[in-house]
Design an enzyme around this catalytic site. Structure first.
Site, short mmCIF file in Angstrom:
data_model
loop_
_atom_site.label_atom_id
_atom_site.label_comp_id
_atom_site.label_asym_id
_atom_site.label_seq_id
_atom_site.Cartn_x
_atom_site.Cartn_y
_atom_site.Cartn_z
N GLU A 35 44.13 51.11 38.64
CA GLU A 35 42.80 51.50 38.15
C GLU A 35 42.74 53.02 38.02
O GLU A 35 43.20 53.73 38.91
CB GLU A 35 41.70 51.03 39.11
CG GLU A 35 40.32 51.17 38.50
CD GLU A 35 39.21 50.71 39.45
OE1 GLU A 35 38.18 50.26 38.94
OE2 GLU A 35 39.37 50.82 40.67
N ALA A 63 40.96 52.82 48.85
CA ALA A 63 41.10 51.37 48.85
C ALA A 63 40.96 50.88 47.42
O ALA A 63 40.26 51.49 46.62
CB ALA A 63 40.04 50.71 49.74
N MET A 64 41.63 49.77 47.10
CA MET A 64 41.61 49.26 45.72
C MET A 64 41.55 47.74 45.74
O MET A 64 42.35 47.09 46.40
CB MET A 64 42.86 49.75 44.96
CG MET A 64 42.99 49.20 43.56
SD MET A 64 41.58 49.62 42.52
CE MET A 64 41.59 48.21 41.40
N ASN A 123 42.41 45.14 44.10
CA ASN A 123 43.31 44.22 43.38
C ASN A 123 43.01 42.78 43.80
O ASN A 123 42.92 42.49 44.99
CB ASN A 123 44.76 44.55 43.71
CG ASN A 123 45.02 46.04 43.76
OD1 ASN A 123 44.97 46.72 42.75
ND2 ASN A 123 45.26 46.56 44.96
N GLU A 169 35.25 46.19 49.37
CA GLU A 169 36.37 45.71 48.56
C GLU A 169 36.33 44.18 48.37
O GLU A 169 36.70 43.68 47.31
CB GLU A 169 37.70 46.13 49.19
CG GLU A 169 37.90 47.64 49.34
CD GLU A 169 37.77 48.41 48.04
OE1 GLU A 169 38.04 47.83 46.97
OE2 GLU A 169 37.37 49.59 48.09
N HIS A 223 34.05 43.13 45.66
CA HIS A 223 34.68 43.29 44.34
C HIS A 223 35.43 42.03 43.89
O HIS A 223 35.67 41.86 42.69
CB HIS A 223 35.71 44.42 44.39
CG HIS A 223 35.18 45.77 44.08
ND1 HIS A 223 34.42 46.05 42.97
CD2 HIS A 223 35.34 46.96 44.74
CE1 HIS A 223 34.14 47.35 42.95
NE2 HIS A 223 34.66 47.91 44.01
N GLU A 270 31.29 49.24 40.81
CA GLU A 270 31.25 50.10 42.00
C GLU A 270 29.87 50.20 42.64
O GLU A 270 29.74 50.18 43.86
CB GLU A 270 31.78 51.50 41.65
CG GLU A 270 33.22 51.51 41.18
CD GLU A 270 34.21 50.93 42.20
OE1 GLU A 270 33.83 50.72 43.37
OE2 GLU A 270 35.36 50.68 41.82
#
Length: 887
Positions: A157, A290-291, A293, A326, A329, A348
């Site tokens: 991202e 943090a992501m 995925n 997260e 998401h 977000e």
């Protein structure tokens, strides 16, 4: 007393320059890539050459060609592409063109490709990066042995999947992804889906993962290394926490929290988590934080791993809140994805709001709405997320929540406080207006209608409108499509009538264009239940408010607006403070400080309110004061008034610390634990000699007996010892930082080094940013932290300027545009604004322009504010002194 929501209030004419957004339509979604060709399914095989920091790959892509085409256009960056074929027919090398600037791969076809399904096959090579973009490597010290190792991870991202394999790298092009990787035999590999098969090969072992559901390219994940894991189940979902060898057990808290959070969201969204597994993966460096995925969330190690013996209560709370963000998401962002980056806030802002709501549900004692903030930039203090967004949103350099995004660089710049925190604040205000159950029903409709697809903000408003029977889009448009926010001015008369007037609230913004909002107001006569009013024009009024009763607008501070009371209303509120909850007191403090910044009130308004606060050890209330005192103290660096101000500031904070004491009491809740740490840091920064001595004494004991210092006290004690360190103490902290394999401990030690105010020690700290002592993503922040903490921002900037190329090589895509401008935000001299402009013109890309403008605005504001504040502070402190003397 509550006024009903009359239907007439909703007959609103939108401002002519705000065009209502349309629901999602694939063909009308912005982007560079043509819409005639759509990928349906990718099969990607990657072979690593870890010793060369490189990889080779091959992929086949099943395509749906919607209209005949003469070329294929997709994304590729830093890849060499060879051996391309379409439907088994090879293309000549001359047909392959990569435009590095536009990041496009164009494949010229020998003849027109008819509509229907086709297969594209190609081979490619790429590199393993140092910074968190595409596939990158993470150097670390192995737990227990201290041996230096590396692991690999991806960060895609916003637009970096194209660095790993050629793809349609825009969020609207959803497809199924099937990944196969060849890795060293002793490594563990992780991706979005479970492993389907694994077999030995000449190069190690070949791991094949199951195909994912249709998703956007940026949500792919690949992690590999010498890893350990712990696991459990929640319903039909396998849960794992994965970390480097010897650290997985520190993921126990995160594993338990994940199960709790997942169950809450399964219920809230009305649709269970759709993948067979959810991995939480700890990286000891390499990227921002943090992501999300899908099915394999990556975290910076210190926001996932909790060591009960050595981690602080603050770390525990950070972990829970980041997990909640997260995991939210996985629905809002992954299952349903914004169509284009101009709607990033849908991902977000929503995840920030939902994560906070979930955290509050399970941990009400943490006062999350009032004090928590998890910035991408770790140099910033903890504070109220809403307040940080409002500070930026009051300036000339702000932008709407929904902003036009034209390029990849602009997409990376969109990850800011407005997107995350204003988005979160607006959703909270909207939920409190519509009601929790109605809001949840609207969200469930939205998820059900758009699962495995994309959406725009209009789709969310439509779902909420259907659920609430209110035209949410008409209310929301002003908040999401225009910049800024309102202030509501309160003026009352003796007949019980209260006149309300709204106008745009600005700071350091001359001749700002006037704007209006549909404001969902909440208000209460103290002692009575709150009521609501939708303010649909510049003025409104409340009737029958007793002239002798205090009136509070923005109940619990849930609204994204400021309030300015006339003198009679303010006097009554000050008298009623003991009867107000902590949320309302914090809201009054925040608004009063904002009025001072905006030159709408003198500093005596804020400190007069502080004087009237009931004696308490309320965490959020005291931290609001600490943040203001810290801001003023740093603003006064180098001025004659600073010592006098520090004495006054200490007098405000010291009684609270004395009530708490140094040591925790048995069974003490987390709020006093956190407040004690904040007060030690604040009082130490304010040159409190007893606090400094207490920190030094505890540090000496810690050197011989680490267990003597509670984990919660370590960050503040190290920070204050580091601030006033001599060379011997600096060396002791540095040695501790070098030895530890705990990322959390390492952060504490190096943060302490960055705070040293002795110039010779600043010169020793700064070069560490160029070394491999810290993870790449944290090394660059060492310079920012020196600029903020050391009282020597000039030394930090001189160092960064001389080493900018090396520093920027360590930053990820999100940080590249803001790194250099961010170092200027600690200056308060107009000459520095000119210096930044000149530096940017000669050295920074055009994409840095918005960040440069923000930094210039901040410098100019600080310069003006410092000049205005100094005499006002002086007068206030003298007045306080004379009152004390009189008594």
């Amino acid at each position: 007393m509550g006024l009903p929501f009359f239907a007439a209030l909703f007959l609103i004419i939108l401002r002519p320059d705000m065009n209502a957004e349309k629901p999602f339509n694939f063909g009308e979604t912005p982007g560079k890539l043509p819409k005639e060709v759509v990928p349906i399914e990718y099969s990607v095989r990657i072979v690593l050459s870890v010793d060369k920091f490189a990889f080779t790959g091959a992929e086949t892509v099943k395509l749906s060609v919607r209209r005949p085409v003469r070329q294929l256009v997709l994304n590729a960056l830093e890849l060499e592409v060879v051996d391309v074929s379409i439907d088994g027919k090879a293309l000549p090398d001359s047909a392959i063109k990569i435009d590095k600037k536009s990041e496009l791969l164009t494949l010229a076809l020998p003849s027109e490709l008819p509509a229907g399904e086709h297969t594209l096959a190609l081979s490619f090579t790429g590199k393993i990066n140092q910074q968190g973009q595409g596939l990158f490597y993470v150097p670390y010290q192995e737990h227990g042995s201290g041996t230096k190792k590396i692991m690999l991870a991806t960060q895609f991202e916003a637009t970096d999947a194209r660095r790993f394999f050629p793809c349609w790298d825009e969020p609207v092009f959803r497809a199924r992804f099937q990944l196969t990787v060849v890795i060293p035999e002793n490594w563990l590999a992780v991706s979005n889906m479970p492993i389907e098969s694994e077999e030995k090969s000449a190069a190690g072992k070949e791991v094949r993962f199951a195909a994912s559901p249709p998703m956007s390219s940026y949500l792919n994940i690949f992690v590999a290394g010498e890893l350990d894991l712990i696991e459990s189940r929640s319903g039909g979902t396998q849960l794992r926490v994965i970390a480097t060898k010897g650290k997985a057990e520190m993921g126990r808290y995160a594993l338990e929290a994940t199960a709790q959070i997942l169950q809450y969201y399964n219920d809230y969204f009305g649709l269970p988590y759709p993948l067979p597994k959810l991995d939480q993966i700890a990286l000891p460096g390499g990227f921002g934080g943090a992501m999300e995925n899908w099915g394999g969330i990556t975290y910076y190690e210190s926001t996932l791993l909790f060591d009960p013996k050595n981690s602080s209560a603050e770390t525990k709370q950070d972990i829970y809140e980041v997990l909640a963000h997260e995991i939210a998401h996985q629905w809002f962002g992954d299952l349903v994805t914004m169509a284009w980056w101009d709607n990033l806030w849908l991902n977000e802002g929503f995840a920030s709001w939902m994560g906070t709501k979930c955290t509050v549900h399970f941990n009400p004692q943490w006062e999350v709405w009032l004090r928590r903030n998890l910035p991408r930039d770790p140099t910033r203090r903890v504070g109220i997320a809403k307040e940080q967004a409002m500070e930026g949103d009051a300036r000339s350099t702000t932008h709407p929540i929904q902003q036009p995004i034209a390029t990849e660089a602009e997409a990376n710049s969109a990850f800011d406080d407005i997107t995350y925190k204003k988005g979160q604040s607006f959703l909270r205000m909207l939920e409190s207006f519509l009601g929790e159950d109605v809001f949840r029903d609207g969200v469930r409709r939205y998820i059900a209608a758009h699962k495995y697809s994309n959406s725009t903000t209009a789709d969310l408003w439509n779902a909420l409108s259907e659920a609430s029977k209110k035209p949410v889009g008409e209310i929301a448009t002003g908040w999401t499509q225009q910049p800024g926010f309102p202030i509501v001015k309160v003026k009352r008369d003796e007949a019980g009538r209260v006149a309300l007037t709204q106008e745009r609230f600005t700071v350091n913004f001359q001749n700002a264009p006037p704007l209006e909002w549909k404001i969902p107001l909440t208000y209460a006569v103290i002692g009575e239940p709150p009521a609501t009013l939708l303010m649909t024009s510049k003025t409104a009024s409340l009737q029958d408010v007793p002239a002798d009763r205090a009136l509070k607008l923005n109940v619990n501070g849930a609204g994204n607006y400021r309030v300015q009371y006339d003198d009679p209303s303010w006097t009554l509120l000050l008298q009623a403070l003991p009867n107000l909850g902590v949320e309302d007191r914090v809201n009054l403090l925040s608004d009063a400080w904002a009025l001072v910044q905006a030159n709408r009130a003198p500093i005596s308004l804020y400190f007069g309110l502080v004087d009237k606060l009931p004696a308490s050890t309320e965490l959020a209330e005291r931290e609001q004061l600490i943040n203001v005192l810290d801001y003023i103290d740093r603003l006064l660096i180098g001025s004659l008034e600073r010592k006098k101000f520090q004495r006054y500031a200490r007098s405000l904070l010291r009684p609270t610390f004395d009530a708490l004491g140094w040591e925790s009491k048995a069974g003490e809740p987390p709020t006093p634990v956190n407040l004690r740490a904040s007060l030690i840091t604040a009082l130490g920064d304010l040159d409190d000699s007893a606090i400094i001595a207490g920190c030094r004494e505890r540090f000496e004991k810690y050197l011989t007996d680490p267990a003597s210092l509670a984990p919660d006290l370590r960050p503040p004690v190290f920070a204050i010892v580091g601030r006033y360190a001599d060379e011997k103490t600096w060396d002791q902290l540095h040695e501790l930082g070098l030895k530890t394999t705990s990322i959390e401990e390492k952060q504490n030690y190096y943060n302490a080094l960055a705070g040293a105010i002795e110039p010779q020690l600043v010169k020793k700290t700064l070069p560490i940013a160029l070394s491999d002592e810290l993870p790449t993503s944290r090394a660059i922040f060492l310079v920012s932290r020196v600029a903020r903490q050391s009282d020597q921002p000039d030394m930090a900037w001189d160092f960064a300027k001389a080493n900018m190329k090396t520093l920027l090589a360590k930053t990820d895509a999100l940080g590249a545009n803001r790194y250099a401008p961010g170092l200027f935000t600690f200056f308060a001299e107009n000459s520095r604004a000119n210096e930044l402009r000149a530096y940017a013109k000669a050295n920074l890309p055009e994409t840095s322009a918005p960040e440069v403008a923000k930094a210039v605005d901040e410098i100019q504001f600080r310069s003006e504010f410092k000049r205005r504040l100094a005499p006002q502070l002086n007068a206030w402190i003298e007045r306080k002194k004379s009152k004390t003397t009189d008594h």
